[in-house]
Design a protein around this motif. Sequence first.
Motif, PDB file in Angstrom:
ATOM      1  N   HIS A  97       0.818  -1.210   0.000  1.00 15.47           N
ATOM      2  CA  HIS A  97       0.000   0.000   0.000  1.00 15.47           C
ATOM      3  C   HIS A  97       0.859   1.271   0.000  1.00 15.47           C
ATOM      4  O   HIS A  97       0.693   2.131  -0.858  1.00 15.47           O
ATOM      5  N   CYS A  98       1.789   1.378   0.974  1.00 14.32           N
ATOM      6  CA  CYS A  98       2.537   2.629   1.127  1.00 14.32           C
ATOM      7  C   CYS A  98       3.998   2.538   0.687  1.00 14.32           C
ATOM      8  O   CYS A  98       4.666   3.555   0.568  1.00 14.32           O
ATOM      9  N   TYR A 139       1.503  -6.358   3.791  1.00 10.47           N
ATOM     10  CA  TYR A 139       1.171  -5.013   4.264  1.00 10.47           C
ATOM     11  C   TYR A 139       1.841  -4.772   5.605  1.00 10.47           C
ATOM     12  O   TYR A 139       2.080  -5.703   6.377  1.00 10.47           O
ATOM     13  N   HIS A 174      -3.584  -0.879   6.486  1.00 12.23           N
ATOM     14  CA  HIS A 174      -3.264  -0.842   5.070  1.00 12.23           C
ATOM     15  C   HIS A 174      -3.736  -2.089   4.321  1.00 12.23           C
ATOM     16  O   HIS A 174      -3.797  -2.071   3.090  1.00 12.23           O
TER      17      HIS A 174
END
Length: 82
Positions: free
Chosen positions: A55-56, A73, A78
């Motif tokens: 996700h990030c 994750y 997330h």
Amino acid sequence: MTRILFWLALAFLVVAAIRAKLKGSSRHPRPQQPPARRAPPKEDAETEPMLCCAHCGVYYPASENVPAGGRNYCSAAHAPAN
């Protein structure tokens, strides 16, 4: 007599300047040595693999992994809700 001393001093300065210039330009740069090869890092008992959050994009320790939908994750926030 002063003219002779003047011309001698001038000749001395010119010769000294030429010698200094030649000495400075005669220095050859050192040939570059190939970079030293580093040994691969040793695996300690304290090290663990790092994973990238889908996700990030943050890298985090594998022990904190939250798997969801076949992806990794960094936190439950997330991970997509299934």
